[in-house]
Write a protein that holds these residues in place. Structure first.
Motif, PDB file in Angstrom:
ATOM      1  N   ALA A 181       0.802  -1.212   0.192  1.00  0.00           N
ATOM      2  CA  ALA A 181      -0.006  -0.261  -0.041  1.00  0.00           C
ATOM      3  C   ALA A 181       0.816   1.265   0.005  1.00  0.00           C
ATOM      4  N   THR A 182       0.524   2.177  -0.862  1.00  0.00           N
ATOM      5  CA  THR A 182       1.302   3.423  -0.909  1.00  0.00           C
ATOM      6  C   THR A 182       0.750   4.333  -0.195  1.00  0.00           C
ATOM      7  N   VAL A 183       1.172   5.495   0.003  1.00  0.00           N
ATOM      8  CA  VAL A 183       0.557   6.714   0.797  1.00  0.00           C
ATOM      9  C   VAL A 183      -1.066   6.764   0.200  1.00  0.00           C
ATOM     10  N   ALA A 184      -0.955   6.910  -1.091  1.00  0.00           N
ATOM     11  CA  ALA A 184      -2.267   7.286  -1.783  1.00  0.00           C
ATOM     12  C   ALA A 184      -3.321   6.123  -1.359  1.00  0.00           C
ATOM     13  N   ASP A 185      -2.891   4.859  -1.277  1.00  0.00           N
ATOM     14  CA  ASP A 185      -3.562   3.740  -1.089  1.00  0.00           C
ATOM     15  C   ASP A 185      -4.352   3.693   0.576  1.00  0.00           C
ATOM     16  N   ARG A 186      -3.479   4.077   1.388  1.00  0.00           N
ATOM     17  CA  ARG A 186      -4.058   4.523   2.700  1.00  0.00           C
ATOM     18  C   ARG A 186      -5.128   5.395   2.640  1.00  0.00           C
ATOM     19  N   LEU A 187      -5.068   6.239   1.871  1.00  0.00           N
ATOM     20  CA  LEU A 187      -6.123   7.336   1.797  1.00  0.00           C
ATOM     21  C   LEU A 187      -7.526   6.806   1.356  1.00  0.00           C
ATOM     22  N   GLU A 188      -7.376   5.545   0.846  1.00  0.00           N
ATOM     23  CA  GLU A 188      -8.612   5.090   0.358  1.00  0.00           C
ATOM     24  C   GLU A 188      -9.602   4.539   1.411  1.00  0.00           C
ATOM     25  N   ASP A 189      -9.109   4.572   2.467  1.00  0.00           N
ATOM     26  CA  ASP A 189      -9.849   4.113   3.945  1.00  0.00           C
ATOM     27  C   ASP A 189     -11.084   5.183   4.095  1.00  0.00           C
ATOM     28  N   PRO A 190     -12.406   4.661   4.175  1.00  0.00           N
ATOM     29  CA  PRO A 190     -13.455   5.553   4.201  1.00  0.00           C
ATOM     30  C   PRO A 190     -13.416   6.723   5.197  1.00  0.00           C
ATOM     31  N   ARG A 196      -8.893  12.501   1.409  1.00  0.00           N
ATOM     32  CA  ARG A 196      -8.372  11.981   0.027  1.00  0.00           C
ATOM     33  C   ARG A 196      -9.032  12.763  -1.206  1.00  0.00           C
ATOM     34  N   GLN A 197     -10.336  13.263  -1.191  1.00  0.00           N
ATOM     35  CA  GLN A 197     -10.822  13.930  -2.229  1.00  0.00           C
ATOM     36  C   GLN A 197      -9.996  15.118  -2.401  1.00  0.00           C
ATOM     37  N   ALA A 198      -9.654  16.000  -1.299  1.00  0.00           N
ATOM     38  CA  ALA A 198      -8.814  17.230  -1.423  1.00  0.00           C
ATOM     39  C   ALA A 198      -7.451  16.753  -2.205  1.00  0.00           C
ATOM     40  N   VAL A 199      -6.757  15.697  -1.507  1.00  0.00           N
ATOM     41  CA  VAL A 199      -5.496  15.381  -2.142  1.00  0.00           C
ATOM     42  C   VAL A 199      -5.655  15.239  -3.756  1.00  0.00           C
ATOM     43  N   GLU A 200      -6.642  14.540  -4.249  1.00  0.00           N
ATOM     44  CA  GLU A 200      -6.867  14.141  -5.710  1.00  0.00           C
ATOM     45  C   GLU A 200      -7.035  15.560  -6.421  1.00  0.00           C
ATOM     46  N   GLU A 201      -8.053  16.346  -5.665  1.00  0.00           N
ATOM     47  CA  GLU A 201      -8.464  17.718  -6.395  1.00  0.00           C
ATOM     48  C   GLU A 201      -7.153  18.605  -6.457  1.00  0.00           C
ATOM     49  N   ALA A 202      -6.363  18.615  -5.514  1.00  0.00           N
ATOM     50  CA  ALA A 202      -5.116  19.299  -5.565  1.00  0.00           C
ATOM     51  C   ALA A 202      -3.893  18.904  -6.176  1.00  0.00           C
ATOM     52  N   GLY A 203      -4.322  17.706  -6.867  1.00  0.00           N
ATOM     53  CA  GLY A 203      -3.193  17.222  -7.959  1.00  0.00           C
ATOM     54  C   GLY A 203      -1.985  16.386  -7.343  1.00  0.00           C
ATOM     55  N   PHE A 204      -2.227  15.844  -5.929  1.00  0.00           N
ATOM     56  CA  PHE A 204      -1.218  15.195  -5.396  1.00  0.00           C
ATOM     57  C   PHE A 204      -1.256  13.566  -5.555  1.00  0.00           C
ATOM     58  N   LEU A 205      -2.479  13.250  -5.971  1.00  0.00           N
ATOM     59  CA  LEU A 205      -2.550  11.562  -5.856  1.00  0.00           C
ATOM     60  C   LEU A 205      -1.455  11.030  -6.638  1.00  0.00           C
TER      61      LEU A 205
END
Length: 535
Positions: A181-190, A196-205
């Motif tokens: 699991a990467t850092v991004a994978d850990r953020l998949e936790d509900p 997690r949405q903020a990470v994706e929208e800000a372009g860090f995923l």
């Protein structure tokens, strides 16, 4: 780029390469014993009541005899009941049903080659030495003393420091699931849905998904860069405490216009997420490694010019403690391990904070692109000295102009072994930079972000013994001469020296540019510069 390694470890690395890159047991029929003592695999086989099933895994992996050779290992070994639970979870009837490749990888994930790590060396957080699968394992101390120490938060230690002729065994309750699991994978936790949405929208995923990048150096040789990050993550229930229940609520709190370009570096959401990220792996223990006499420090984040303050409190480490209100951000859950770093869950939504002045230790090796290109970065358990030489253009954090321009071996990262005296014991993190620019050459780098204010500045370096003064240099900070002539070598003995460079006053919180001029063209050895606040 070329890596030079002392000849003394050539044989060791040949052995380790067999282990790391091959599923074939290269040491079959070449086992050893010393008097009545046993090597690791031999010991495990002598105790079938606890380890017979793991021995089956070793044999399935073709690594049983490898763990009997005279190369040092630290091996974390699950007991029979733990192996049985692992097989049941995979719906496998027996070890025989495992594939050879899966068994091989599983063993290597539980094995740290080249070093013997006893319980006395354990501290909360990542074990610095990597497993044979190039991963960090994490130590966790829970209430309950020695009966409540866990590996990767999932397997309890039930025995420590079982000495073998070729290393050390620690007994654990359960098989460790290999970390993928990467850092991004850990953020998949509900529970992290808003963050997690903020990470994706800000372009860090994509960044937080990256583990390696592949490329070639100037000579066409393959180069692999390894990336690690630290993320301070906020759970939905923590956001809810301040009334943030949706992503749009977060935008409102940050005063960010809905539908704006969230990935723009000037956007408030981009800054907020970047502020929660470090570009190096910092476990809880790493965050608490303060310079001598210091109990707080400011860490640069991925948000330009923004710092997280880490300090000690009566109940452990805290972030961004306000000196007036004594309010601080605490750790809800620390050291969630990831393939490319570590996640810490915090108990506050943690907006950008402006910390006070603290001592700043600017270590010349503390750059993410150095860490990404160095295979033995700050490894404290080397069997032999490690050197990595960079060519111009290999790094973005450090630039130089050598005389002549075609000069090779200008910049070398050196990590020393414990037998190397002051080069290991007195340099920060056992490493330093070695620079040979030729006469009138220069090397330049940017400092960490430093809070505005007045500071006394000193440089610390490992000084080599020479017959005459050499390594003569000058320091220029932000295009202003800071110190015009410093001799780095000495005529007495190898030792670590300190020199006060002067006092500076910074009108704003930002980073700064240091240029070191080589006045005689000889070897310069550089460890760190320290900025101490002036009241």
């Amino acid at each position: 780029m070329k890596m030079t390694i002392d000849k003394g470890i050539t044989t060791f690395f040949m052995c380790v390469l067999f282990l790391v890159f091959s599923c074939k047991d290269a040491f079959e029929d070449k086992t050893f014993t010393a008097y009545e003592d046993l090597p690791i695999a031999g010991y495990l086989k002598q105790h079938p009541e606890k380890y017979s099933m793991w021995v089956e895994v070793l044999e399935k992996a073709d690594l049983f005899n490898t763990l009997n050779i005279h190369v040092v290992y630290t091996h974390f070994v699950p007991v029979n009941e733990g192996v049985q639970r692992y097989l049941q979870a995979l719906n496998l009837e027996s070890v025989a049903k495992m594939t050879k490749e899966d068994a091989n990888y599983l063993v290597r994930y539980h094995l740290i080659p080249g070093v013997s790590i006893d319980r006395g060396q354990f501290q909360a957080g990542a074990i610095n030495d990597l497993t044979a699968t190039d991963d960090n394992l994490f130590i966790e101390f829970r209430s309950g003393g020695l009966e409540s120490i866990y590996l990767n938060g999932e397997s309890r230690f039930n025995g420590f420091d079982i000495k073998a002729t070729n290393g050390i065994i620690h007994s654990i309750d359960d098989v460790l699931a290999p970390l993928t699991a990467t850092v991004a994978d850990r953020l998949e936790d509900p529970k992290y849905s808003i963050f997690r949405q903020a990470v994706e929208e800000a372009g860090f995923l994509e960044k937080l998904t990256t583990v390696y990048t592949e490329g070639t150096d100037a000579s066409g040789n393959p180069v692999q860069k390894r990336f690690r990050y630290t993320a301070f993550v906020v759970a939905d229930e923590t956001y809810a405490k301040v009334g943030i229940r949706t992503f749009n609520d977060l935008l409102d709190y940050l005063d960010v216009e809905s539908g704006s370009n969230y990935s723009d570096v000037e956007n408030g959401l981009h800054t907020y997420i970047a502020y929660h990220l470090l570009d190096q792996q910092r476990s809880y223990a790493d965050l608490g490694q303060f310079p001598e006499g210091v109990r707080k420090m400011n860490l640069p984040t991925l948000a330009a010019g923004e710092l997280i303050k880490v300090s000690e409190s009566v109940d452990g480490l805290v972030l961004n403690e306000d000196l007036a209100s004594h309010q601080a951000v605490r750790f809800q859950e620390a050291n969630i391990p990831c393939k490319n770093g570590v996640v810490h869950e915090i108990d506050h939504w943690m907006p950008v904070f402006v910390p006070e002045q603290v001592p700043v230790v600017w270590e010349f090796t503390d750059y993410p692109d150095i860490a990404a290109n160095v295979t033995q970065y700050r490894n404290a358990s080397l069997g032999s000295q490690y050197n990595k030489t960079f060519a111009l253009g290999d790094l973005t954090s450090i630039t130089w102009s050598a005389q002549p321009e075609t000069r090779s071996n200008v910049l070398t990262y050196r990590n020393n072994r414990s037998a190397d005296g002051i080069w290991y014991t007195e340099t920060l993190n056992h490493d330093h930079l070695r620079v040979e620019l030729g006469e009138s050459g220069w090397i330049q780098m940017k400092s960490p972000t430093i809070v505005r204010g007045k500071y006394n500045v000193k440089v610390v370096w490992p000084s080599t013994k020479t017959s005459a003064n050499t390594g003569i240099c000058a320091f220029v900070l932000d295009n202003v001469m800071l110190y015009s002539r410093l001799v780095l070598s000495n005529t007495r003995t190898d030792r670590v020296l300190t020199q006060e460079l002067g006092t500076v006053e910074f009108p704003e919180t930002t980073d700064h540019t240091l240029r070191i001029l080589s006045l005689d063209g000889k070897l310069m050895t550089l460890d760190y510069i320290q900025f101490d606040p002036v009241e």
